[in-house]
Design a protein around this motif. Structure first.
Motif, short mmCIF file in Angstrom:
data_model
loop_
_atom_site.label_atom_id
_atom_site.label_comp_id
_atom_site.label_asym_id
_atom_site.label_seq_id
_atom_site.Cartn_x
_atom_site.Cartn_y
_atom_site.Cartn_z
N LEU A 1 -12.98 -37.27 -15.97
CA LEU A 1 -13.59 -36.12 -16.64
C LEU A 1 -12.53 -35.07 -16.95
N CYS A 2 -11.69 -34.77 -15.99
CA CYS A 2 -10.63 -33.79 -16.18
C CYS A 2 -9.71 -34.22 -17.32
N ARG A 3 -9.28 -35.46 -17.31
CA ARG A 3 -8.38 -35.98 -18.34
C ARG A 3 -9.04 -35.89 -19.72
N THR A 4 -10.31 -36.23 -19.81
CA THR A 4 -11.03 -36.21 -21.08
C THR A 4 -11.15 -34.79 -21.63
N VAL A 5 -11.51 -33.85 -20.77
CA VAL A 5 -11.66 -32.45 -21.21
C VAL A 5 -10.30 -31.88 -21.60
N ARG A 6 -9.28 -32.15 -20.82
CA ARG A 6 -7.94 -31.63 -21.12
C ARG A 6 -7.42 -32.16 -22.47
N ALA A 7 -7.86 -33.34 -22.86
CA ALA A 7 -7.41 -33.93 -24.13
C ALA A 7 -8.07 -33.26 -25.35
N GLU A 8 -9.13 -32.52 -25.12
CA GLU A 8 -9.85 -31.84 -26.21
C GLU A 8 -9.26 -30.46 -26.43
N ALA A 9 -8.34 -30.35 -27.37
CA ALA A 9 -7.65 -29.09 -27.61
C ALA A 9 -8.57 -27.99 -28.11
N HIS A 10 -9.64 -28.36 -28.80
CA HIS A 10 -10.54 -27.36 -29.38
C HIS A 10 -11.55 -26.81 -28.37
N VAL A 11 -11.57 -27.36 -27.17
CA VAL A 11 -12.50 -26.94 -26.14
C VAL A 11 -11.81 -25.91 -25.24
N GLU A 12 -12.50 -24.80 -24.95
CA GLU A 12 -11.94 -23.84 -23.99
C GLU A 12 -11.78 -24.56 -22.65
N GLN A 13 -10.62 -24.47 -22.09
CA GLN A 13 -10.29 -25.24 -20.90
C GLN A 13 -10.82 -24.59 -19.62
N PRO A 14 -11.66 -25.30 -18.90
CA PRO A 14 -12.18 -24.77 -17.64
C PRO A 14 -11.17 -24.93 -16.51
N TYR A 15 -11.42 -24.27 -15.42
CA TYR A 15 -10.63 -24.43 -14.20
C TYR A 15 -11.22 -25.62 -13.45
N PHE A 16 -10.40 -26.61 -13.16
CA PHE A 16 -10.88 -27.80 -12.46
C PHE A 16 -10.45 -27.77 -11.01
#
Length: 79
Positions: free
Chosen positions: A9-24
């Protein structure tokens, strides 16, 4: 996590540059050094191994809150 492991999940979200990045903060039973390193390589901000002491968890959450607030201030200043 029943649908997707936390590292995935972390890897997938981090790969989405247009998504505001949450704190994991990954909280897991995986305690091997390689598991921890994989979590950080995937982009997690913190990695805790179960069982987690509640005082340690509360302290880590406070650190996360400070980091998120500081990032928000930097974003506001950039505007």
């Amino acid at each position: 996590m029943p649908i997707m492991p936390g590292v995935s999940l972390c890897r997938t979200v981090r790969a989405e540059a247009h998504v505001e990045q949450p704190y994991f903060m990954l909280v897991t039973t995986l305690s091997a050094k390689e598991d921890t390193l994989e979590g950080f390589r995937a982009g997690t901000d913190d990695y805790l191994v179960k069982p987690v002491d509640m005082d340690i968890l509360a302290s880590r959450v406070r650190v996360a809150e400070r980091a998120v607030r500081a990032l928000g201030l930097k974003r506001e200043q950039a505007l």
